[in-house]
Scaffold this motif. Structure first.
Motif, PDB file in Angstrom:
ATOM      1  N   GLY A 428       0.798  -1.229   0.000  1.00 21.72           N
ATOM      2  CA  GLY A 428       0.000   0.000   0.000  1.00 21.72           C
ATOM      3  C   GLY A 428       0.818   1.260   0.000  1.00 21.72           C
ATOM      4  O   GLY A 428       0.277   2.352   0.218  1.00 21.72           O
ATOM      5  N   HIS A 429       2.131   1.166  -0.235  1.00 20.00           N
ATOM      6  CA  HIS A 429       2.979   2.355  -0.204  1.00 20.00           C
ATOM      7  C   HIS A 429       2.939   3.158  -1.507  1.00 20.00           C
ATOM      8  O   HIS A 429       3.394   4.293  -1.555  1.00 20.00           O
ATOM      9  N   THR A 430       2.469   2.550  -2.573  1.00 25.46           N
ATOM     10  CA  THR A 430       2.548   3.205  -3.877  1.00 25.46           C
ATOM     11  C   THR A 430       1.207   3.805  -4.287  1.00 25.46           C
ATOM     12  O   THR A 430       0.154   3.518  -3.700  1.00 25.46           O
ATOM     13  N   ILE A 431       1.287   4.621  -5.319  1.00 18.94           N
ATOM     14  CA  ILE A 431       0.101   5.266  -5.869  1.00 18.94           C
ATOM     15  C   ILE A 431      -0.653   4.339  -6.807  1.00 18.94           C
ATOM     16  O   ILE A 431      -1.763   4.649  -7.243  1.00 18.94           O
ATOM     17  N   ILE A 432      -0.091   3.158  -7.102  1.00 16.84           N
ATOM     18  CA  ILE A 432      -0.727   2.219  -8.023  1.00 16.84           C
ATOM     19  C   ILE A 432      -2.012   1.679  -7.390  1.00 16.84           C
ATOM     20  O   ILE A 432      -2.012   1.273  -6.222  1.00 16.84           O
ATOM     21  N   PRO A 433      -3.140   1.697  -8.108  1.00 16.26           N
ATOM     22  CA  PRO A 433      -4.402   1.208  -7.551  1.00 16.26           C
ATOM     23  C   PRO A 433      -4.304  -0.255  -7.124  1.00 16.26           C
ATOM     24  O   PRO A 433      -3.562  -1.043  -7.708  1.00 16.26           O
ATOM     25  N   ARG A 434      -5.083  -0.633  -6.116  1.00 15.50           N
ATOM     26  CA  ARG A 434      -5.135  -2.005  -5.628  1.00 15.50           C
ATOM     27  C   ARG A 434      -6.579  -2.342  -5.249  1.00 15.50           C
ATOM     28  O   ARG A 434      -7.447  -1.449  -5.206  1.00 15.50           O
ATOM     29  N   LEU A 435      -6.828  -3.585  -4.938  1.00 16.81           N
ATOM     30  CA  LEU A 435      -8.178  -4.030  -4.647  1.00 16.81           C
ATOM     31  C   LEU A 435      -8.741  -3.337  -3.411  1.00 16.81           C
ATOM     32  O   LEU A 435      -9.937  -3.048  -3.336  1.00 16.81           O
ATOM     33  N   LYS A 436      -7.879  -3.007  -2.447  1.00 16.53           N
ATOM     34  CA  LYS A 436      -8.364  -2.367  -1.230  1.00 16.53           C
ATOM     35  C   LYS A 436      -8.983  -1.001  -1.514  1.00 16.53           C
ATOM     36  O   LYS A 436      -9.841  -0.527  -0.760  1.00 16.53           O
ATOM     37  N   ASP A 437      -8.552  -0.337  -2.597  1.00 18.89           N
ATOM     38  CA  ASP A 437      -9.135   0.968  -2.928  1.00 18.89           C
ATOM     39  C   ASP A 437     -10.626   0.824  -3.208  1.00 18.89           C
ATOM     40  O   ASP A 437     -11.425   1.688  -2.825  1.00 18.89           O
ATOM     41  N   ALA A 438     -11.013  -0.250  -3.864  1.00 18.74           N
ATOM     42  CA  ALA A 438     -12.438  -0.484  -4.124  1.00 18.74           C
ATOM     43  C   ALA A 438     -13.183  -0.724  -2.819  1.00 18.74           C
ATOM     44  O   ALA A 438     -14.304  -0.239  -2.622  1.00 18.74           O
ATOM     45  N   ARG A 439     -12.533  -1.484  -1.884  1.00 17.98           N
ATOM     46  CA  ARG A 439     -13.183  -1.708  -0.582  1.00 17.98           C
ATOM     47  C   ARG A 439     -13.284  -0.405   0.204  1.00 17.98           C
ATOM     48  O   ARG A 439     -14.294  -0.152   0.874  1.00 17.98           O
ATOM     49  N   ASP A 440     -12.233   0.442   0.127  1.00 21.06           N
ATOM     50  CA  ASP A 440     -12.278   1.734   0.819  1.00 21.06           C
ATOM     51  C   ASP A 440     -13.414   2.612   0.287  1.00 21.06           C
ATOM     52  O   ASP A 440     -14.107   3.296   1.054  1.00 21.06           O
ATOM     53  N   LEU A 441     -13.609   2.588  -1.031  1.00 22.59           N
ATOM     54  CA  LEU A 441     -14.703   3.362  -1.619  1.00 22.59           C
ATOM     55  C   LEU A 441     -16.041   2.855  -1.096  1.00 22.59           C
ATOM     56  O   LEU A 441     -16.909   3.653  -0.699  1.00 22.59           O
ATOM     57  N   PHE A 442     -16.205   1.546  -1.085  1.00 19.91           N
ATOM     58  CA  PHE A 442     -17.465   0.971  -0.612  1.00 19.91           C
ATOM     59  C   PHE A 442     -17.700   1.321   0.867  1.00 19.91           C
ATOM     60  O   PHE A 442     -18.808   1.712   1.251  1.00 19.91           O
ATOM     61  N   GLU A 443     -16.665   1.191   1.700  1.00 20.58           N
ATOM     62  CA  GLU A 443     -16.815   1.486   3.127  1.00 20.58           C
ATOM     63  C   GLU A 443     -17.048   2.977   3.358  1.00 20.58           C
ATOM     64  O   GLU A 443     -17.795   3.362   4.274  1.00 20.58           O
ATOM     65  N   ASN A 444     -16.420   3.831   2.524  1.00 21.39           N
ATOM     66  CA  ASN A 444     -16.643   5.262   2.682  1.00 21.39           C
ATOM     67  C   ASN A 444     -18.088   5.624   2.335  1.00 21.39           C
ATOM     68  O   ASN A 444     -18.714   6.457   2.999  1.00 21.39           O
ATOM     69  N   LEU A 445     -18.625   4.994   1.285  1.00 22.95           N
ATOM     70  CA  LEU A 445     -20.020   5.239   0.929  1.00 22.95           C
ATOM     71  C   LEU A 445     -20.954   4.775   2.052  1.00 22.95           C
ATOM     72  O   LEU A 445     -21.968   5.421   2.344  1.00 22.95           O
ATOM     73  N   ARG A 446     -20.619   3.652   2.698  1.00 22.99           N
ATOM     74  CA  ARG A 446     -21.411   3.190   3.839  1.00 22.99           C
ATOM     75  C   ARG A 446     -21.348   4.207   4.973  1.00 22.99           C
ATOM     76  O   ARG A 446     -22.360   4.463   5.627  1.00 22.99           O
ATOM     77  N   TRP A 447     -20.159   4.789   5.167  1.00 20.65           N
ATOM     78  CA  TRP A 447     -20.031   5.801   6.227  1.00 20.65           C
ATOM     79  C   TRP A 447     -20.842   7.051   5.868  1.00 20.65           C
ATOM     80  O   TRP A 447     -21.493   7.639   6.729  1.00 20.65           O
ATOM     81  N   PHE A 448     -20.808   7.441   4.595  1.00 27.52           N
ATOM     82  CA  PHE A 448     -21.608   8.586   4.165  1.00 27.52           C
ATOM     83  C   PHE A 448     -23.084   8.383   4.488  1.00 27.52           C
ATOM     84  O   PHE A 448     -23.804   9.329   4.824  1.00 27.52           O
ATOM     85  N   LEU A 449     -23.541   7.118   4.368  1.00 26.69           N
ATOM     86  CA  LEU A 449     -24.953   6.792   4.552  1.00 26.69           C
ATOM     87  C   LEU A 449     -25.247   6.290   5.969  1.00 26.69           C
ATOM     88  O   LEU A 449     -26.319   5.704   6.210  1.00 26.69           O
ATOM     89  N   TYR A 450     -24.291   6.477   6.891  1.00 31.10           N
ATOM     90  CA  TYR A 450     -24.478   6.128   8.313  1.00 31.10           C
ATOM     91  C   TYR A 450     -24.684   4.624   8.512  1.00 31.10           C
ATOM     92  O   TYR A 450     -25.423   4.180   9.391  1.00 31.10           O
ATOM     93  N   LEU A 451     -23.997   3.825   7.682  1.00 26.73           N
ATOM     94  CA  LEU A 451     -24.165   2.375   7.748  1.00 26.73           C
ATOM     95  C   LEU A 451     -22.930   1.653   8.265  1.00 26.73           C
ATOM     96  O   LEU A 451     -22.937   0.419   8.355  1.00 26.73           O
ATOM     97  N   GLY A 452     -21.868   2.383   8.572  1.00 26.87           N
ATOM     98  CA  GLY A 452     -20.660   1.737   9.049  1.00 26.87           C
ATOM     99  C   GLY A 452     -19.578   2.754   9.364  1.00 26.87           C
ATOM    100  O   GLY A 452     -19.752   3.964   9.138  1.00 26.87           O
ATOM    101  N   PRO A 453     -18.413   2.277   9.884  1.00 33.22           N
ATOM    102  CA  PRO A 453     -17.321   3.186  10.231  1.00 33.22           C
ATOM    103  C   PRO A 453     -16.547   3.628   8.991  1.00 33.22           C
ATOM    104  O   PRO A 453     -16.714   3.089   7.893  1.00 33.22           O
ATOM    105  N   ARG A 454     -15.677   4.615   9.188  1.00 33.00           N
ATOM    106  CA  ARG A 454     -14.831   5.099   8.098  1.00 33.00           C
ATOM    107  C   ARG A 454     -13.795   4.020   7.751  1.00 33.00           C
ATOM    108  O   ARG A 454     -13.369   3.242   8.614  1.00 33.00           O
TER     109      ARG A 454
END
Length: 613
Positions: A428-454
């Motif tokens: 995770g040290h590089t700017i190259i996209p990885r699978l976790k970025d997709a999970r971070d987006l999903f979790e951030n959207l859940r946080w936006f909608l009050y459905l989970g933590p950041r």
């Protein structure tokens, strides 16, 4: 034959002598009959002489004139009695027609003997002297059907070209749509055709009749540059000629395929066959005429709509969630700290400074062309020294962009040389996209909608990677298309002319996408979200407070602690001078960017208002 000529000559002289004797007799009788101390002479008094002497004026000649009913002395005010010995002074028409007189005085036909203007005309040269008819009278020399022949004595060559032209053909056919001299040049305040006022207004004048071509010209580089006062840019008459404008199908036309290289070569010395295939009046909605241009235009529009829609919704959700979080006390406050984390190196900070300067410069100078019809465009153009100068600034900032892009690519090559890229991606040290970025987006959207933590964000968040690769995409796309527009003759040596039309679309739409994304979404991600508002200096100082780093980058913080490298990146606070520079430069850049977004918004409102009208 000789005797016949002598007889005709003798009869002519006898006639002249008879008229002269009549004039002398009338003059003598009027002199005897006029009482001493009489009032100003009447029209009948004047006609008593001028009906028989030069200049010969009859009562019939005055009938139907717009001046019928006026006394001769209303115009010849210096004539107080008849007969008069001195020649009357020149009539000052501006006495009764001050506004027309003022326009004439500013025009090219002004009375300019003191200025050495040899081709100056007076009112009577066009309107006549005594039988002045209304301009809607078919017998008037300034009636629409007679204007060209009235102007002909002074403009013989122009008249010959005009009557051969498409405009002249309409005039000869008595078609009211046919423009005449005064249609384009006006009647009184006639400007020099090389003057700024005339050349800048020329497309608008032509567009009054050619409304089907005006929008496509307006959106071309020629039209955009003309709107902000760039005189060198081609105008309608530069391509179609001023007076001998003929249909494209006419072999004598300047825009006939056989003549295009010569016509374009007036401005573009190296014009070639591909170059002249460029369409100066493209119709982006006509799939049959240019399918490639049609699909490219729609692709760029779809890309812009998709990016703006996704990140617009993303930003609105983030904004409302952080506002609620602030009210709930969920977002901690970080006071001044003695310990900072070195987040950006000197090279990264300097590269970012170059990005900021060049991007702001390109956005400001490019917006002049894209929104040339906005009320603020001339003012912004003047700020850069005018249209002639602003284009050189635009190219200078483009060179700076090419410089930092080249430097950054070299920096990446050097940084990743001999490195296990797959291991870097997993860490995770590089700017190259990885699978976790997709999970971070999903979790951030859940946080936006009050459905989970950041989400647990690492060194680079998914929105930062999008910013980065948007630049990686945008710089070559905007850069290559910009080079094609900068050096069109070179690129059309091996590319078709339609490539220039495509470059125009891509350059403008991609620039709008970049401007909108950076000045709205990137600014929000970095500076304007409530926890950072109104400004985050980290990119300029290179250092972030340790407590804030631990909160915002928990994954990276945990990795540094686990590997024992945290102590290597912990430093003291930024120097006061560095902090001052960060705030002065940062707030300035932030203000310019937001200001440009507002100007673009005003430009769109302006266009919508004018479309409604």
């Amino acid at each position: 034959m000789h005797q016949r000529g002598t007889r005709i000559w003798g009869e002519a002289w006898v006639g002249r002598l008879a008229r002269l004797l009549r004039s002398w007799l009338a003059f003598a009788l009027l002199w005897i009959a006029l009482p001493v101390g009489a009032e100003s002479p009447t029209t009948a008094d004047c006609l008593g002489c001028h009906d028989a002497m030069e200049p010969r004026i009859t009562a019939e000649a005055l009938q139907g004139s717009v001046h019928e009913g006026l006394a001769c002395t209303d115009c010849h005010a210096d004539v107080s009695a008849v007969p008069h010995e001195a020649t009357p002074e020149r009539v000052q028409c501006a006495t009764c027609h001050p506004s027309v007189g003022a326009e004439h005085a500013r025009g090219m036909h002004r009375i300019g003997s003191k200025d050495g203007v040899a081709y100056a005309t007076e009112c009577h040269d066009c309107h006549g002297s005594h039988q002045i008819l209304a301009k809607d009278n078919p017998q008037s020399p300034v009636h629409h059907t007679r204007v060209p022949t009235t102007c002909k004595p002074c403009h013989v060559g122009v008249f010959e070209n005009f009557q051969r032209s498409a405009h002249g053909a309409l005039w000869l056919a008595d078609d009211p749509r046919g423009p005449v001299c005064t249609t384009c040049h006006t009647a009184h305040q006639i400007q020099k055709v090389a003057s700024k006022g005339f050349r800048v207004e020329l497309p608008r004048e032509c567009g009054r009749c050619h409304d089907d071509k005006a929008p496509s010209y307006r959106d071309s580089f020629h039209g955009q540059a003309t709107s902000i006062g760039y005189l060198v840019a081609a105008k309608c008459s530069d391509c179609h000629t001023a007076h001998l404008n003929l249909p494209k199908s006419d072999p004598d036309s300047s825009v006939h395929p056989d003549h295009l290289i010569a016509t374009c070569g007036e401005c573009h010395d190296s014009a070639n066959v591909n170059f002249v295939a460029f369409d100066p009046h493209p119709d982006f909605a006509d799939r049959a005429k240019s399918p490639v241009l049609f699909y490219v235009t729609h692709f760029m529009a779809a890309l812009l709509i998709a990016v703006f829609s996704f990140f617009g919704l993303h930003t609105l959700l983030w904004l409302q969630r952080t506002v609620v979080a602030c009210k709930r006390g969920e977002l901690p406050h970080f006071p001044s700290s003695a310990q900072y984390v070195q987040r950006f190196s000197f090279a990264q900070r300097m590269t970012h400074l170059a990005v900021v300067v060049s991007f702001l410069g390109l956005a400001a100078t490019g917006a002049l062309l894209m929104y040339h019809d906005a009320p603020w465009a001339p003012l912004l153009s003047a700020l850069f020294g005018g249209a002639e100068v602003s284009r050189y600034f635009h190219r200078l900032f483009a060179v700076v962009t090419a410089g930092y892009a080249t430097f950054h690519i070299g920096y990446l090559v050097r940084s990743y040389a001999g490195t296990d890229v797959r291991a870097e991606v997993r860490s995770g040290h590089t700017i190259i996209p990885r699978l976790k970025d997709a999970r971070d987006l999903f979790e951030n959207l859940r946080w936006f909608l009050y459905l989970g933590p950041r989400p647990q964000i690492g060194r680079w968040a998914y929105w930062e990677k999008f910013d980065y690769f948007a630049i990686f995409w945008g710089v070559p796309v905007i850069g290559i298309s910009g080079l094609m527009l900068w050096f069109p003759e070179f690129f059309t040596r091996f590319l078709p002319g339609v490539a220039l039309n495509i470059a125009m679309v891509v350059h403008g739409e991609e620039a709008l996408l970049a401007i909108g994304f950076i000045f709205i979404f990137h600014f929000f991600h970095v500076h304007l979200r409530p926890e950072n508002f109104p400004f985050d200096p980290v990119i300029f100082t290179g250092r972030i407070p340790l407590e804030r780093f631990q909160h915002e980058r928990p994954e990276e913080y945990a990795d540094l602690v686990r590997s024992g490298r945290l102590a290597d990146v912990v430093v003291g606070p930024p120097a006061p001078r560095t902090q001052r520079f960060a705030y002065v430069f940062g707030y300035s850049a932030l203000g310019i960017g937001i200001g440009l977004v507002l100007l673009i918004f005003v430009a769109y409102l302006w266009r919508i208002m004018h479309m409604a009208v």
